[in-house]
Design a protein around this motif. Structure first.
Motif, PDB file in Angstrom:
ATOM      1  N   ASP A 113      24.783  28.858   9.955  1.00 54.72           N
ATOM      2  CA  ASP A 113      26.178  29.267  10.032  1.00 54.72           C
ATOM      3  C   ASP A 113      26.370  30.773   9.923  1.00 54.72           C
ATOM      4  OD1 ASP A 113      27.023  26.602  10.268  1.00 54.72           O
ATOM      5  OD2 ASP A 113      26.965  26.346   8.089  1.00 54.72           O
ATOM      6  N   SER A 114      25.556  31.439   9.151  1.00 53.15           N
ATOM      7  CA  SER A 114      25.700  32.879   8.936  1.00 53.15           C
ATOM      8  C   SER A 114      25.041  33.658  10.070  1.00 53.15           C
ATOM      9  CB  SER A 114      25.054  33.287   7.615  1.00 53.15           C
ATOM     10  OG  SER A 114      25.666  32.609   6.544  1.00 53.15           O
ATOM     11  N   GLN A 115      25.325  34.949  10.110  1.00 56.42           N
ATOM     12  CA  GLN A 115      24.648  35.804  11.070  1.00 56.42           C
ATOM     13  C   GLN A 115      23.173  35.879  10.716  1.00 56.42           C
ATOM     14  OE1 GLN A 115      26.567  39.605  11.035  1.00 56.42           O
ATOM     15  NE2 GLN A 115      28.125  38.961  12.477  1.00 56.42           N
ATOM     16  N   LYS A 116      22.348  36.135  11.728  1.00 56.74           N
ATOM     17  CA  LYS A 116      20.915  36.273  11.485  1.00 56.74           C
ATOM     18  C   LYS A 116      20.659  37.505  10.638  1.00 56.74           C
ATOM     19  CE  LYS A 116      19.286  34.076  15.695  1.00 56.74           C
ATOM     20  NZ  LYS A 116      18.510  34.258  16.917  1.00 56.74           N
TER      21      LYS A 116
ATOM     22  N   ASP B 128      11.068  38.660   2.412  1.00 58.22           N
ATOM     23  CA  ASP B 128      12.119  38.104   1.561  1.00 58.22           C
ATOM     24  C   ASP B 128      13.184  39.143   1.219  1.00 58.22           C
ATOM     25  OD1 ASP B 128      11.354  35.427   1.442  1.00 58.22           O
ATOM     26  OD2 ASP B 128       9.920  35.817  -0.155  1.00 58.22           O
ATOM     27  N   VAL B 129      12.778  40.372   0.991  1.00 53.76           N
ATOM     28  CA  VAL B 129      13.744  41.430   0.672  1.00 53.76           C
ATOM     29  C   VAL B 129      14.725  41.607   1.822  1.00 53.76           C
ATOM     30  CG1 VAL B 129      14.002  43.908   0.261  1.00 53.76           C
ATOM     31  CG2 VAL B 129      12.165  42.646  -0.866  1.00 53.76           C
ATOM     32  N   LEU B 130      14.222  41.675   3.047  1.00 55.87           N
ATOM     33  CA  LEU B 130      15.084  41.900   4.207  1.00 55.87           C
ATOM     34  C   LEU B 130      15.791  40.637   4.673  1.00 55.87           C
ATOM     35  CD1 LEU B 130      12.838  44.378   6.212  1.00 55.87           C
ATOM     36  CD2 LEU B 130      14.893  44.889   4.886  1.00 55.87           C
ATOM     37  N   SER B 131      15.473  39.484   4.064  1.00 55.79           N
ATOM     38  CA  SER B 131      16.157  38.237   4.394  1.00 55.79           C
ATOM     39  C   SER B 131      17.379  38.024   3.523  1.00 55.79           C
ATOM     40  CB  SER B 131      15.198  37.046   4.235  1.00 55.79           C
ATOM     41  OG  SER B 131      14.152  37.147   5.171  1.00 55.79           O
ATOM     42  N   ASN B 132      17.543  38.824   2.496  1.00 58.53           N
ATOM     43  CA  ASN B 132      18.700  38.730   1.618  1.00 58.53           C
ATOM     44  C   ASN B 132      19.915  39.384   2.257  1.00 58.53           C
ATOM     45  OD1 ASN B 132      17.726  37.401  -0.805  1.00 58.53           O
ATOM     46  ND2 ASN B 132      16.356  39.148  -0.991  1.00 58.53           N
TER      47      ASN B 132
ATOM     48  N   GLY C 127      22.604  42.003   3.011  1.00 61.15           N
ATOM     49  CA  GLY C 127      22.534  43.474   3.049  1.00 61.15           C
ATOM     50  C   GLY C 127      23.701  44.082   2.321  1.00 61.15           C
ATOM     51  N   PRO C 128      24.132  45.189   2.759  1.00 64.41           N
ATOM     52  CA  PRO C 128      23.774  45.767   4.052  1.00 64.41           C
ATOM     53  C   PRO C 128      22.449  46.520   3.989  1.00 64.41           C
ATOM     54  CG  PRO C 128      25.386  47.169   2.980  1.00 64.41           C
ATOM     55  CD  PRO C 128      25.193  45.960   2.085  1.00 64.41           C
ATOM     56  N   PHE C 129      21.764  46.527   5.121  1.00 63.77           N
ATOM     57  CA  PHE C 129      20.515  47.246   5.274  1.00 63.77           C
ATOM     58  C   PHE C 129      20.615  48.167   6.483  1.00 63.77           C
ATOM     59  CE2 PHE C 129      19.087  43.131   3.498  1.00 63.77           C
ATOM     60  CZ  PHE C 129      18.522  43.586   2.324  1.00 63.77           C
TER      61      PHE C 129
END
Length: 89
Positions: A31-34, A60-64, A66-68
């Motif tokens: 449901d959420s954005q990738k 895992d860090v970049l799968s949380n 963001g914002p990144f």
């Protein structure tokens, strides 16, 4: 990074991911954005970046949430590095 929707490219990029996802990256959410990692995995032009993110233990860090801000060089950009540079990283 933007995936053009080319299924073959997406399948090839997904095949480049050698380690199974675990932790936060394994959470299934249609449901959420990738997240950053899923966008990169879906791009045939970013398979080297995906491997680097995996090798650095940042999946895992970049799968949380963001914002990144991610500098996402393409495979072509990595190919322009001097021989052996990626091996040293």
């Amino acid at each position: 990074m933007h995936s053009c929707g080319d299924q073959a490219a997406s399948d090839n990029a997904a095949a480049a991911v050698e380690t199974p996802l675990s932790g936060q990256s394994a959470v299934k959410d249609d449901d959420s954005q990738k997240d950053v990692v899923k966008v990169a995995i879906g791009s045939a032009d970013h398979s080297t970046l995906v491997k680097a993110v995996q090798a650095a233990g940042l999946v895992d860090v970049l799968s949380n949430a963001g914002p990144f801000t991610v500098f996402a060089p393409t495979n072509a950009a990595f190919d322009k590095l001097p021989a052996g540079t990626l091996d040293k990283l």
